[in-house]
Scaffold this motif. Structure first.
Motif, PDB file in Angstrom:
ATOM      1  N   ILE A 278      39.906  32.736  45.608  1.00 28.88           N
ATOM      2  CA  ILE A 278      40.492  32.650  46.950  1.00 28.88           C
ATOM      3  C   ILE A 278      41.884  32.041  46.890  1.00 28.88           C
ATOM      4  CG2 ILE A 278      39.563  30.386  47.610  1.00 28.88           C
ATOM      5  CD1 ILE A 278      40.022  33.560  49.803  1.00 28.88           C
ATOM      6  N   ASN A 279      42.161  31.218  45.889  1.00 30.75           N
ATOM      7  CA  ASN A 279      43.530  30.726  45.716  1.00 30.75           C
ATOM      8  C   ASN A 279      44.441  31.808  45.155  1.00 30.75           C
ATOM      9  OD1 ASN A 279      43.955  27.707  46.347  1.00 30.75           O
ATOM     10  ND2 ASN A 279      41.960  27.735  45.329  1.00 30.75           N
ATOM     11  N   ALA A 280      43.904  32.660  44.282  1.00 34.37           N
ATOM     12  CA  ALA A 280      44.721  33.700  43.658  1.00 34.37           C
ATOM     13  C   ALA A 280      45.045  34.843  44.620  1.00 34.37           C
ATOM     14  CB  ALA A 280      44.001  34.256  42.432  1.00 34.37           C
ATOM     15  N   LEU A 281      44.099  35.215  45.467  1.00 37.76           N
ATOM     16  CA  LEU A 281      44.267  36.426  46.274  1.00 37.76           C
ATOM     17  C   LEU A 281      45.517  36.392  47.154  1.00 37.76           C
ATOM     18  CD1 LEU A 281      43.345  39.182  47.179  1.00 37.76           C
ATOM     19  CD2 LEU A 281      41.741  38.074  48.765  1.00 37.76           C
ATOM     20  N   PRO A 282      45.703  35.418  48.033  1.00 37.59           N
ATOM     21  CA  PRO A 282      46.909  35.453  48.870  1.00 37.59           C
ATOM     22  C   PRO A 282      48.184  35.219  48.077  1.00 37.59           C
ATOM     23  CG  PRO A 282      45.691  33.416  49.242  1.00 37.59           C
ATOM     24  CD  PRO A 282      44.820  34.286  48.382  1.00 37.59           C
ATOM     25  N   TYR A 283      48.094  34.493  46.970  1.00 35.74           N
ATOM     26  CA  TYR A 283      49.285  34.186  46.198  1.00 35.74           C
ATOM     27  C   TYR A 283      49.797  35.408  45.441  1.00 35.74           C
ATOM     28  CZ  TYR A 283      52.460  31.431  43.260  1.00 35.74           C
ATOM     29  OH  TYR A 283      53.573  30.909  42.644  1.00 35.74           O
ATOM     30  N   TYR A 284      48.870  36.226  44.908  1.00 36.92           N
ATOM     31  CA  TYR A 284      49.260  37.342  44.050  1.00 36.92           C
ATOM     32  C   TYR A 284      49.117  38.711  44.709  1.00 36.92           C
ATOM     33  CZ  TYR A 284      49.231  33.901  40.301  1.00 36.92           C
ATOM     34  OH  TYR A 284      49.489  32.796  39.529  1.00 36.92           O
ATOM     35  N   VAL A 285      48.744  38.751  45.979  1.00 34.78           N
ATOM     36  CA  VAL A 285      48.451  40.037  46.599  1.00 34.78           C
ATOM     37  C   VAL A 285      49.651  40.981  46.568  1.00 34.78           C
ATOM     38  CG1 VAL A 285      49.004  39.271  48.966  1.00 34.78           C
ATOM     39  CG2 VAL A 285      47.334  41.126  48.588  1.00 34.78           C
ATOM     40  N   GLU A 286      50.857  40.455  46.609  1.00 37.17           N
ATOM     41  CA  GLU A 286      52.048  41.296  46.572  1.00 37.17           C
ATOM     42  C   GLU A 286      52.683  41.376  45.191  1.00 37.17           C
ATOM     43  OE1 GLU A 286      52.991  43.119  48.999  1.00 37.17           O
ATOM     44  OE2 GLU A 286      51.734  42.287  50.594  1.00 37.17           O
ATOM     45  N   THR A 287      52.460  40.372  44.352  1.00 39.92           N
ATOM     46  CA  THR A 287      53.232  40.268  43.107  1.00 39.92           C
ATOM     47  C   THR A 287      52.452  40.612  41.852  1.00 39.92           C
ATOM     48  OG1 THR A 287      52.692  37.906  42.890  1.00 39.92           O
ATOM     49  CG2 THR A 287      54.711  38.498  44.111  1.00 39.92           C
ATOM     50  N   ASN A 288      51.118  40.585  41.901  1.00 41.50           N
ATOM     51  CA  ASN A 288      50.312  40.859  40.713  1.00 41.50           C
ATOM     52  C   ASN A 288      49.052  41.599  41.148  1.00 41.50           C
ATOM     53  OD1 ASN A 288      48.620  40.741  38.386  1.00 41.50           O
ATOM     54  ND2 ASN A 288      49.699  38.915  37.662  1.00 41.50           N
ATOM     55  N   PRO A 289      49.147  42.935  41.278  1.00 39.58           N
ATOM     56  CA  PRO A 289      48.006  43.704  41.783  1.00 39.58           C
ATOM     57  C   PRO A 289      46.745  43.560  40.949  1.00 39.58           C
ATOM     58  CG  PRO A 289      50.009  45.032  41.805  1.00 39.58           C
ATOM     59  CD  PRO A 289      50.341  43.774  41.069  1.00 39.58           C
ATOM     60  N   VAL A 290      46.883  43.385  39.631  1.00 42.92           N
ATOM     61  CA  VAL A 290      45.698  43.251  38.780  1.00 42.92           C
ATOM     62  C   VAL A 290      44.967  41.954  39.100  1.00 42.92           C
ATOM     63  CG1 VAL A 290      44.884  42.966  36.411  1.00 42.92           C
ATOM     64  CG2 VAL A 290      46.601  44.709  36.941  1.00 42.92           C
TER      65      VAL A 290
ATOM     66  N   ALA B 123      45.135  40.264  41.854  1.00 44.73           N
ATOM     67  CA  ALA B 123      44.592  40.366  43.206  1.00 44.73           C
ATOM     68  C   ALA B 123      43.314  41.188  43.219  1.00 44.73           C
ATOM     69  CB  ALA B 123      45.632  40.975  44.136  1.00 44.73           C
ATOM     70  N   ALA B 124      43.268  42.251  42.423  1.00 41.72           N
ATOM     71  CA  ALA B 124      42.066  43.081  42.358  1.00 41.72           C
ATOM     72  C   ALA B 124      40.898  42.308  41.752  1.00 41.72           C
ATOM     73  CB  ALA B 124      42.348  44.343  41.550  1.00 41.72           C
ATOM     74  N   ILE B 125      41.162  41.524  40.714  1.00 43.55           N
ATOM     75  CA  ILE B 125      40.101  40.695  40.128  1.00 43.55           C
ATOM     76  C   ILE B 125      39.607  39.684  41.152  1.00 43.55           C
ATOM     77  CG2 ILE B 125      39.598  38.945  38.375  1.00 43.55           C
ATOM     78  CD1 ILE B 125      41.572  40.451  36.540  1.00 43.55           C
ATOM     79  N   ALA B 126      40.528  39.102  41.907  1.00 44.62           N
ATOM     80  CA  ALA B 126      40.139  38.137  42.931  1.00 44.62           C
ATOM     81  C   ALA B 126      39.243  38.783  43.984  1.00 44.62           C
ATOM     82  CB  ALA B 126      41.379  37.534  43.581  1.00 44.62           C
ATOM     83  N   ARG B 127      39.617  39.978  44.434  1.00 45.77           N
ATOM     84  CA  ARG B 127      38.800  40.663  45.434  1.00 45.77           C
ATOM     85  C   ARG B 127      37.402  40.962  44.882  1.00 45.77           C
ATOM     86  NH1 ARG B 127      43.838  43.391  47.209  1.00 45.77           N
ATOM     87  NH2 ARG B 127      44.110  42.932  49.431  1.00 45.77           N
ATOM     88  N   ARG B 128      37.352  41.436  43.649  1.00 44.00           N
ATOM     89  CA  ARG B 128      36.057  41.740  43.022  1.00 44.00           C
ATOM     90  C   ARG B 128      35.209  40.478  42.921  1.00 44.00           C
ATOM     91  NH1 ARG B 128      33.050  41.764  38.537  1.00 44.00           N
ATOM     92  NH2 ARG B 128      31.905  43.677  38.036  1.00 44.00           N
ATOM     93  N   THR B 129      35.832  39.389  42.521  1.00 38.97           N
ATOM     94  CA  THR B 129      35.116  38.121  42.374  1.00 38.97           C
ATOM     95  C   THR B 129      34.560  37.656  43.699  1.00 38.97           C
ATOM     96  OG1 THR B 129      36.585  37.503  40.540  1.00 38.97           O
ATOM     97  CG2 THR B 129      35.339  35.731  41.603  1.00 38.97           C
ATOM     98  N   LEU B 130      35.363  37.755  44.754  1.00 36.63           N
ATOM     99  CA  LEU B 130      34.913  37.283  46.059  1.00 36.63           C
ATOM    100  C   LEU B 130      33.782  38.129  46.597  1.00 36.63           C
ATOM    101  CD1 LEU B 130      38.397  36.392  47.558  1.00 36.63           C
ATOM    102  CD2 LEU B 130      36.645  34.811  46.737  1.00 36.63           C
ATOM    103  N   ARG B 131      33.795  39.433  46.332  1.00 31.74           N
ATOM    104  CA  ARG B 131      32.641  40.258  46.720  1.00 31.74           C
ATOM    105  C   ARG B 131      31.398  39.833  45.939  1.00 31.74           C
ATOM    106  NH1 ARG B 131      36.579  44.455  46.433  1.00 31.74           N
ATOM    107  NH2 ARG B 131      35.816  45.062  44.366  1.00 31.74           N
ATOM    108  N   ALA B 132      31.589  39.545  44.654  1.00 30.36           N
ATOM    109  CA  ALA B 132      30.432  39.206  43.816  1.00 30.36           C
ATOM    110  C   ALA B 132      29.824  37.871  44.197  1.00 30.36           C
ATOM    111  CB  ALA B 132      30.861  39.202  42.341  1.00 30.36           C
TER     112      ALA B 132
END
Length: 294
Positions: A268-280, A282-291
């Motif tokens: 949750i710390n990574a997602l908003p910080y990297y959503v625009e600058t590091n898509p990979v 951000a994608a891992i963060a989204r997957r983690t939060l779903r899991a």
């Protein structure tokens, strides 16, 4: 990725290498593609990889931190069932780059991804073997240093809540807030700290022939709550291999919930910080939060 990031070119790196490590002078220098968030990587010839911190001004003790990372690499090398980076030296600031940097032996392998090994019970067992081996290393009486990962989850509460507050358009923050409360308050019956890697993200796990070949990036390694190293259960594995990882580690319910909490906090710390600058990332963060909500 960072407002205070320092970019370094291959030409600057070649000059620094020639001046400080003359045995590598004249070897080709090329940047290595990476989705990491802490270092820029360069390969020198066939056998050397250099790590240049992206934010060399962020920590006045950075050189000591890099030396400590290399100390831990030597400690772990003889005790873990897979390779870790072999230290080759620490470089000093020079023209074109204002901070210290580090050199390691290059390790061949691909980066772990959920598509590649997320459903692999064998890979889950490989990684569990590393975590078990870390736990068996004598801490020499050390305990959590008071900073970084490995302390009580409650110390992460303010950061998690701040990240949740700005992520409403990105993820289910209501459900995550409830889950966070549950994980944060999970008891810890065994207060003994142990050695932890601290950042078992997919990008820090190297794969060869479908098996774990190496664990890299020891910048967050130290002594703390072993639950931190449960994060791959959610940032990498699917539900089946997640259970295989848990069985191989034999952790109890409260420890498992603390591990879930560490995975949630990181993501949750990574997602908003990297959503625009590091898509990979951000994608891992989204997957983690779903899991973590499974």
């Amino acid at each position: 990725m960072h407002a205070d990031q320092v970019d370094v070119s291959a030409e600057v790196v070649a000059t620094l290498v020639a001046g400080q490590f003359p045995r590598w002078r004249g070897l080709p220098v090329r940047p290595l593609p990476s989705t990491g968030t802490v270092n820029a990587l360069f390969r020198v010839g066939p056998d050397v990889v250099l790590r240049f911190p992206l934010r060399p001004f962020a920590d006045p003790g950075l050189r000591d931190e890099l030396l400590r990372e290399q100390e831990y690499a030597r400690l772990f090398a003889a005790r873990l069932p897979v390779a870790v980076p072999e230290p080759l030296g620490v470089g000093e600031p020079g023209e074109g780059y204002p901070g210290p940097w580090s050199a390691y032996r290059f390790i061949a392998g691909g980066t772990a991804t959920s598509d590649l090994v997320g459903a692999s019970d064998a890979f889950a067992h490989d990684l569990a073997g590393v975590v078990v081996a870390l736990r068996r290393i004598d801490t020499g009486g050390r305990s959590w240093s008071g900073t970084g990962r490995g302390g009580p989850l409650a110390a992460q509460d303010a950061g998690v809540r701040a990240a949740l507050a700005v992520s409403g358009a990105l993820t289910d923050t209501v459900a995550l807030a409830r889950m966070w409360d549950r994980c944060r308050d999970a008891r810890r019956d065994n207060p003994a700290d142990g050695w932890i890697h601290g950042d078992l993200m997919p990008g820090n796990l190297l794969v060869r022939d479908g098996r774990l070949a190496a664990v890299i990036d020891l910048g967050t390694a130290g002594v703390g709550d072993p639950a931190v190293d449960l994060m791959p259960a959610w940032n990498l594995f699917d539900s089946g291999s997640r259970e295989a990882y848990r069985r191989a580690l034999g952790v109890d319910d409260p420890t498992w919930e603390r591990g879930r909490g560490w995975a949630l906090a990181q993501a949750i710390n990574a997602l908003p910080y990297y959503v625009e600058t590091n898509p990979v990332m951000a994608a891992i963060a989204r997957r983690t939060l779903r899991a973590v909500l499974d």
